[in-house]
Design a protein around this motif. Structure first.
Motif, mmCIF file in Angstrom:
data_model
loop_
_atom_site.group_PDB
_atom_site.id
_atom_site.type_symbol
_atom_site.label_atom_id
_atom_site.label_comp_id
_atom_site.label_asym_id
_atom_site.label_seq_id
_atom_site.Cartn_x
_atom_site.Cartn_y
_atom_site.Cartn_z
ATOM 1 N N LYS A 95 13.135 -17.762 13.370
ATOM 2 C CA LYS A 95 13.004 -17.624 11.913
ATOM 3 C C LYS A 95 11.823 -18.442 11.398
ATOM 4 N N LEU A 96 11.684 -19.659 11.932
ATOM 5 C CA LEU A 96 10.586 -20.527 11.497
ATOM 6 C C LEU A 96 9.244 -19.955 11.931
ATOM 7 N N ALA A 97 9.198 -19.373 13.139
ATOM 8 C CA ALA A 97 7.957 -18.765 13.622
ATOM 9 C C ALA A 97 7.533 -17.622 12.698
ATOM 10 N N ARG A 98 8.475 -16.792 12.281
ATOM 11 C CA ARG A 98 8.139 -15.682 11.370
ATOM 12 C C ARG A 98 7.661 -16.235 10.024
ATOM 13 N N GLN A 99 8.298 -17.304 9.571
ATOM 14 C CA GLN A 99 7.900 -17.904 8.298
ATOM 15 C C GLN A 99 6.460 -18.403 8.351
ATOM 16 N N TYR A 100 6.056 -18.956 9.507
ATOM 17 C CA TYR A 100 4.702 -19.491 9.670
ATOM 18 C C TYR A 100 3.708 -18.429 10.131
ATOM 19 N N GLY A 101 4.167 -17.201 10.393
ATOM 20 C CA GLY A 101 3.271 -16.148 10.862
ATOM 21 C C GLY A 101 2.846 -16.320 12.305
ATOM 22 N N ILE A 102 3.691 -16.961 13.119
ATOM 23 C CA ILE A 102 3.382 -17.194 14.523
ATOM 24 C C ILE A 102 3.873 -16.006 15.348
ATOM 25 N N PRO A 103 3.028 -15.408 16.184
ATOM 26 C CA PRO A 103 3.455 -14.260 16.996
ATOM 27 C C PRO A 103 4.620 -14.620 17.921
#
Length: 401
Positions: free
Chosen positions: A374-382
């Motif tokens: 969820k945090l990766a999607r929030q930061y735009g991390i693939p």
């Protein structure tokens, strides 16, 4: 009269914050005849645990309702019925915990229902504990394991077998009376529809169908934001459900129509074609890759032919570089520890938590519902699979073409 329940969960212990991911309730009359069935996936708002067993994907679970939205429906179906399960201690514990998270106490307990596993000691004394073994001893056929609906049906058939041999009234008549008069909390019954598992042959509708169909217009410079997201999404040559949602969301924010998105997809495909032809040779593997990308983007093999025939500038390609920070999550193969050591030997950095400095998240399921994902999607991390990550490592070793 009877409510036979089966659950699929993220693990075995509510004390470890495990949650329900699928629930099925099969209701029977006093003779064991099926009255109705109800089953739905449940969004656990965390990682899905042993997906190799229950087979539920993040793409399915993330579109399912959370238990709080289903609590009223579950209570309505259990109220006035005697709860039955194979290994009732397990199912009752999870139901009690889930209702507790909603803030209510329910009359669900191991001592207030029937356990078809325990009853086997009387009706099937030679059988072992498993539902499969009990059904076999009763002369019942095999059932599909690790599916809540099939599990509830299988336990319901086993209960019907017991009822035929129990006599009238059955030895648990007092429990039936208690269940019929037990007080359940008044919970709102929402109109949330149950979300069943998708059949293996069913495919997710292409995300382009969710974009507005209107006449093409002149694309504005902000469309590059869509292409930048698409570049990250396509790293593992797979568009997960969460990534499709991201593409639809950003297209909406940019005011892009379906025609706009299709134009951008052609532009993206042309860029990849230019990269493939940079050495003047198109290998079979490169052609196969272009065809695969085209299919993911809603394009055709003929579109690939046109992209290869037309001039196009080479776009900047996303790639790993020494010093990039990688995070691994989920039940990976090979194990996370092995992947971390391999990453370090390639000059990459590893971490156990996602931060804004993280370059890539490698996950067992790109649609993972874990906090890390969820945090990766929030930061735009693939977010990519281990297969795609290995390809990126090979590209890192090879260096510029």
């Amino acid at each position: 009269m009877y409510a036979v329940v089966d659950l699929q969960t993220t693990g075995t212990k509510t004390s470890w914050h495990d949650r329900i991911v699928e629930i099925a309730i099969v209701r029977l009359d006093e003779s064991g005849r099926v009255l109705d069935e109800w089953c739905t996936l449940v969004n656990p708002d965390r990682d899905l645990g042993p997906q190799e067993l229950h087979g539920i994907t993040g793409a399915e679970a993330r579109r399912a309702p959370v238990f709080a939205e289903l609590a009223g429906q579950v209570a309505e179906r259990l109220s006035g019925h005697l709860l039955v399960a194979h290994n009732l201690l397990f199912d009752a514990g999870f139901l009690t915990a889930e209702f507790g998270k909603v803030g209510v106490s329910v009359p669900v307990d191991d001592d207030l229902g029937l356990c078809t596993m325990r009853l086997a000691g009387h009706f099937l004394p030679t059988a072992s504990r498993s539902l499969k073994a009990c059904r076999s001893a009763a002369g019942l056929g095999p059932h599909r394991e690790y599916s809540a609906l099939h599990g509830a049906r299988a336990a319901a058939e086993l209960l019907a077998y017991y009822l035929e041999r129990a006599g009238d009234p059955p030895p648990w008549a007092a429990l039936l009376d208690e269940a019929q008069h037990a007080k359940w909390p008044a919970l709102p019954v929402t109109a949330v529809a149950p979300v069943p598992r998708r059949r293996p042959e069913e495919r997710e509708p292409h995300f382009l169908t969710r974009l507005v169909d209107r006449l093409p217009r002149q694309l504005n410079p902000k469309a590059d934001a869509y292409l930048a997201l698409l570049d990250g999404v396509m790293l593992d040559r797979h568009i997960s459900a969460s990534e499709a949602d991201q593409l639809v969301t950003i297209a909406g924010k940019l005011g892009l129509s379906r025609a706009d998105a299709e134009l951008l997809h052609h532009r993206y495909l042309s860029g990849l074609a230019a990269v493939a032809l940079a050495d003047q040779i198109l290998t079979p593997a490169e052609r196969l890759d272009l065809d695969g990308v085209a299919e993911l983007l809603g394009l055709t093999s003929a579109d690939v032919d046109r992209a290869l025939a037309g001039p196009s500038a080479q776009p900047a390609q996303w790639q790993l570089t020494p010093g990039d920070q990688i995070v691994f999550t989920g039940p990976l193969n090979p194990p996370r520890e092995h992947l971390e050591v391999d990453a370090l030997t390639h000059g990459l950095r590893t971490a156990r938590k996602v931060t804004k400095q993280t370059r890539l998240l490698v996950a067992a399921d790109p649609d993972s519902l874990s906090g890390v994902a969820k945090l990766a999607r929030q930061y735009g991390i693939p977010i990519v699979t281990t297969t795609a990550y290995k390809t990126m490592l090979e590209a890192l070793l090879a260096g510029p073409r």
